[in-house]
Design an enzyme around this catalytic site. Structure first.
Site, PDB file in Angstrom:
ATOM      1  N   THR A  11       0.829  -1.209   0.000  1.00 25.07           N
ATOM      2  CA  THR A  11       0.000   0.000   0.000  1.00 25.07           C
ATOM      3  C   THR A  11       0.864   1.260   0.000  1.00 25.07           C
ATOM      4  O   THR A  11       0.694   2.145  -0.842  1.00 25.07           O
ATOM      5  CB  THR A  11      -0.912   0.000   1.250  1.00 25.07           C
ATOM      6  N   LYS A 100       7.541   1.515  11.627  1.00 19.90           N
ATOM      7  CA  LYS A 100       7.633   1.857  13.065  1.00 19.90           C
ATOM      8  C   LYS A 100       8.204   0.711  13.894  1.00 19.90           C
ATOM      9  O   LYS A 100       8.847   0.939  14.908  1.00 19.90           O
ATOM     10  CB  LYS A 100       6.266   2.280  13.604  1.00 19.90           C
ATOM     11  N   LYS A 200       4.875   3.463  18.426  1.00 22.16           N
ATOM     12  CA  LYS A 200       4.882   4.884  18.052  1.00 22.16           C
ATOM     13  C   LYS A 200       5.251   5.776  19.238  1.00 22.16           C
ATOM     14  O   LYS A 200       6.031   6.713  19.082  1.00 22.16           O
ATOM     15  CB  LYS A 200       3.517   5.261  17.468  1.00 22.16           C
ATOM     16  N   GLY A 298      -2.912   5.023   5.897  1.00 22.12           N
ATOM     17  CA  GLY A 298      -3.451   5.107   4.537  1.00 22.12           C
ATOM     18  C   GLY A 298      -2.354   5.359   3.518  1.00 22.12           C
ATOM     19  O   GLY A 298      -1.299   5.898   3.833  1.00 22.12           O
TER      20      GLY A 298
HETATM   21  N1  HSE Z   1      -2.574  -0.076  11.817  1.00 22.35           N
HETATM   22  C1  HSE Z   1      -2.138   1.282  11.980  1.00 22.35           C
HETATM   23  C2  HSE Z   1      -3.315   2.119  12.496  1.00 22.35           C
HETATM   24  C3  HSE Z   1      -1.637   1.774  10.672  1.00 22.35           C
HETATM   25  O1  HSE Z   1      -4.437   1.608  12.553  1.00 22.35           O
HETATM   26  O2  HSE Z   1      -3.132   3.259  12.894  1.00 22.35           O
HETATM   27  C4  HSE Z   1      -0.748   2.963  10.741  1.00 22.35           C
HETATM   28  O3  HSE Z   1       0.389   2.783  11.496  1.00 22.35           O
END
Ligand code: HSE
Length: 414
Positions: A11, A100, A200, A298
């Site tokens: 993606t 990440k 994160k 996204g």
């Molecule tokens: N799976 C993650 C989310 C994607 O839902 O925020 C982005 O890091």
């Protein structure tokens, strides 16, 4: 002309190639050089793709091509991403990543290699997708002592909690909807159990305080234990339930860091960050609160951050961007049980009056909460502030006094 390679055509990778192609002219103007994708590394075949000629399955081909000066790693996962990124940095190539998991586990190590070789290792897309946050913390807010960072860092869980709040659905049915809409992965564990948010907040903590925080050092709870009753009690208390990653520096030089669901007051700047959006609050000693809001995931939001890093690399071939933090240490993170918190508690009992007498004897005065349609014997309350250890010990003794605790959620002061 600057030659680059993109590793991973999922993606994000396909978004990066598309953005570089679509905005080639304006990007060249900003970078002061044409950026050309020479290779795309992927094990899959893409017959008929306009970029068919660029695909390769050979990492060695990219590594040994001295024309390639920047490599974009958007494969995800720790291996082989770590080995590839390390090799690229050791072979004189700057690296841009959205990964990440990689930065949270190996950031200090890779930044050190980049520094030694006078290269860039940039990862704006690794936190908050398209939201600028790495650069603001490392540059724009650099004059501040960061007092605290707290954020809604995972879009999937925020979507699930928002639906549970608005539509009074269960966690399980809302997760199934998130999967149907393509927000949640088929294996949603990293999102719903808080690991993604943990990675994160580790990156943000490492950046803000200059020392690596490893995900395994962070007490992490997800949202799979949240019931509609908890969401209703959050509303009765005057707020909403959100999954928060939070870090603060303590006076003794250690940090408090946690990922868990929290009750947030409706006045909190994060309380209205809904659906798949992310919100990150940075509290600086000079700026006060600064809040970053936008799409945290996204194809194009994330690609936008990756391409901006590529442009920055091109502009900084000679003068390296200063992005660095030291290795972590085992004693750097305060035990979460020593943090001062107040807790929302949901429990069941056969005798409500006696239960509240026992609760107040064990953990002091509490604020009772009620909801319409509560199950028989269900009670809920919010405790005063104490160390989490004291509160948990008090709650444990209640089991022998006829009060069975079903769930607890921390009260966030944000
Ligand atoms: N799976 C993650 C989310 C994607 O839902 O925020 C982005 O890091």
């Amino acid at each position: 002309m600057v030659e680059i390679a993109v590793m991973g055509y999922g993606t994000v990778g396909s978004g990066v190639v598309e953005v570089l192609h679509k905005h080639a002219e304006s990007i060249a103007g900003r970078a002061k050089a044409q950026i050309h994708v020479k290779y795309i590394l992927d094990l899959r075949e893409f017959p008929g793709s306009p970029y068919e000629q660029k695909f390769t399955k050979s990492f060695e081909k990219i590594l040994s091509d001295t024309d390639v000066r920047i490599v974009v790693e958007v494969m995800g996962g720790l291996h082989p991403a770590f080995d590839y990124v390390k090799a690229c940095l050791e072979h004189g190539k700057s690296v841009v990543t959205s990964n990440k998991e990689l930065v949270a586990a190996k950031g200090a190590e890779l930044l050190k290699i980049a520094q030694k070789n006078n290269l860039n290792f940039l990862f704006e897309a690794s936190v908050g997708g398209g939201i600028p946050i790495i650069r603001p913390i490392s540059q724009c807010l650099a004059a501040n002592e960061v007092v605290e960072i707290a954020g809604i860092l995972n879009g999937t869980t925020n979507f699930i909690l928002t639906k549970m709040i608005r539509e009074k659905t269960t966690f399980e049915e809302t997760l199934a909807l998130a999967q149907k809409l393509g927000y949640a992965e088929r294996n949603p564990a990293a999102d719903v159990e808080g690991l993604d948010a943990c990675r994160k907040i580790c990156i943000l903590a490492s950046l803000a305080y200059g020392k690596h925080v490893y995900p395994e050092q962070v007490h992490t709870e997800g949202i799979s234990g949240i019931r509609p009753a908890d969401v209703e009690y959050a509303a009765a208390w005057g707020g909403v339930l959100k999954l928060i990653g939070q870090v603060k520096r303590m006076k003794n030089g250690k940090i408090q860091i946690i990922v868990c669901p929290m009750f947030l007051s409706r006045e909190s700047q994060l309380a209205n960050v809904d659906d798949v959006f992310n919100g990150i609050l940075v509290r600086g000693d000079s700026t006060g609160d600064v809040v970053f809001y936008g799409k945290g995931a996204g194809k194009f939001p994330t690609a936008s951050a990756v391409v901006a890093d590529v442009i920055d690399c091109v502009k900084h071939f000679k003068a390296r961007k200063y992005l660095y933090w030291d290795d972590g240490s085992a004693d750097y993170v305060e035990n979460y049980l020593d943090n001062h918190v107040s807790l929302y508690v949901r429990a069941v009992t056969d005798d409500e009056t006696l239960a509240f007498q026992n609760i107040e004897n064990q953990i002091g005065a509490v604020t009772r909460l009620t909801r319409k349609g509560a199950d028989p014997g269900e009670i809920a309350f919010v405790t005063k502030q104490a160390t989490e250890r004291e509160l948990r010990q008090g709650l444990k003794t209640l089991l022998g006094l006829g009060v069975q605790v079903q769930n607890t959620v921390r009260i966030g002061e944000l």
